[in-house]
Design a protein around this motif. Structure first.
Motif, mmCIF file in Angstrom:
data_model
loop_
_atom_site.group_PDB
_atom_site.id
_atom_site.type_symbol
_atom_site.label_atom_id
_atom_site.label_comp_id
_atom_site.label_asym_id
_atom_site.label_seq_id
_atom_site.Cartn_x
_atom_site.Cartn_y
_atom_site.Cartn_z
ATOM 1 N N ARG A 42 0.844 -1.212 0.000
ATOM 2 C CA ARG A 42 0.000 0.000 0.000
ATOM 3 C C ARG A 42 0.876 1.257 0.000
ATOM 4 N N HIS A 43 1.961 1.236 0.764
ATOM 5 C CA HIS A 43 2.889 2.368 0.797
ATOM 6 C C HIS A 43 3.494 2.605 -0.589
ATOM 7 N N ASN A 44 3.931 1.522 -1.239
ATOM 8 C CA ASN A 44 4.517 1.637 -2.580
ATOM 9 C C ASN A 44 3.529 2.245 -3.571
ATOM 10 N N ALA A 45 2.279 1.832 -3.487
ATOM 11 C CA ALA A 45 1.252 2.370 -4.387
ATOM 12 C C ALA A 45 1.080 3.871 -4.163
ATOM 13 N N GLY A 46 1.076 4.279 -2.913
ATOM 14 C CA GLY A 46 0.960 5.706 -2.597
ATOM 15 C C GLY A 46 2.150 6.489 -3.101
ATOM 16 N N THR A 51 4.700 10.235 -6.987
ATOM 17 C CA THR A 51 5.767 10.442 -7.968
ATOM 18 C C THR A 51 5.187 10.867 -9.315
ATOM 19 N N LEU A 52 4.147 10.173 -9.758
ATOM 20 C CA LEU A 52 3.542 10.513 -11.047
ATOM 21 C C LEU A 52 2.908 11.906 -11.015
ATOM 22 N N ARG A 76 4.065 -0.866 -14.413
ATOM 23 C CA ARG A 76 4.070 -2.338 -14.521
ATOM 24 C C ARG A 76 4.394 -2.972 -13.172
ATOM 25 N N THR A 77 5.355 -2.380 -12.477
ATOM 26 C CA THR A 77 5.711 -2.882 -11.147
ATOM 27 C C THR A 77 4.520 -2.784 -10.205
ATOM 28 N N ARG A 78 3.833 -1.657 -10.217
ATOM 29 C CA ARG A 78 2.676 -1.467 -9.337
ATOM 30 C C ARG A 78 1.556 -2.421 -9.711
ATOM 31 N N ASP A 79 1.406 -2.725 -11.001
ATOM 32 C CA ASP A 79 0.369 -3.673 -11.410
ATOM 33 C C ASP A 79 0.663 -5.057 -10.828
ATOM 34 N N ARG A 82 -0.113 -4.860 -7.217
ATOM 35 C CA ARG A 82 -1.564 -4.842 -6.982
ATOM 36 C C ARG A 82 -2.099 -6.280 -6.977
ATOM 37 N N LYS A 83 -1.606 -7.093 -7.899
ATOM 38 C CA LYS A 83 -2.011 -8.500 -7.939
ATOM 39 C C LYS A 83 -1.523 -9.243 -6.697
ATOM 40 N N LEU A 84 -0.291 -8.933 -6.258
ATOM 41 C CA LEU A 84 0.241 -9.547 -5.052
ATOM 42 C C LEU A 84 -0.569 -9.117 -3.829
ATOM 43 N N LEU A 85 -0.981 -7.851 -3.794
ATOM 44 C CA LEU A 85 -1.790 -7.345 -2.682
ATOM 45 C C LEU A 85 -3.077 -8.153 -2.548
#
Length: 140
Positions: A42-46, A51-52, A76-79, A82-85
């Motif tokens: 969740r932190h990485n997604a935020g 950043t974007l 791509r990394t966040r996608d 997201r699947k791992l989450l």
């Protein structure tokens, strides 16, 4: 006020006997590990969103292309994360339902070592190998 129970260490987890498999201490260990993974994802997604949002457009086409490629890689990394989450959340739900640590296909124990390596595993190593072999046979 309830006191928070101390989480066992990985060494303590590995030293437990097979008849203690998925006892309260082991489930607490894996819940803590999964919840930490969930918080990190969740932190990485935020961070990605921030950043974007802060990216400045570059006038130079090469700089712009580099920035766009970095954004594509980040997305791509966040996608994948997201699947791992979703898998992490499903694993926590399995703990709540008393199904964590047991193979979804055979009902056999997945094994502590495998769960340490992949806390979201739903299949024992043997069942996973059978599934991969079938996929290889039918996809070739």
């Amino acid at each position: 006020m309830a006191t928070k129970k101390k989480i066992i260490t990985e060494k303590e987890l590995l030293s437990m006997s097979e008849d203690e498999y998925m006892n309260e201490d082991q489930l607490a260990f894996f819940r803590a590990r999964l919840e930490a993974m969930e918080a990190q994802l969740r932190h990485n997604a935020g961070q990605t969103t921030e950043t974007l949002r802060q990216t400045q457009l570059a006038p130079d086409p090469l700089d712009r292309a580099t920035i766009e490629e970095e954004h594509a890689l980040e997305l791509r990394t966040r996608d994948r994360e997201r699947k791992l989450l979703k898998k992490v959340q499903a694993a926590i739900k399995r703990i709540d339902e008393g199904e964590y640590g047991w193979c979804a296909e055979t009902g056999e124990p997945i094994g502590v070592a495998r769960l340490l390596a992949r806390p979201t595993a739903t299949l024992s190593l043997e069942a996973q190998q059978r599934r991969e072999l079938k996929q290889k046979m039918y996809n070739d």
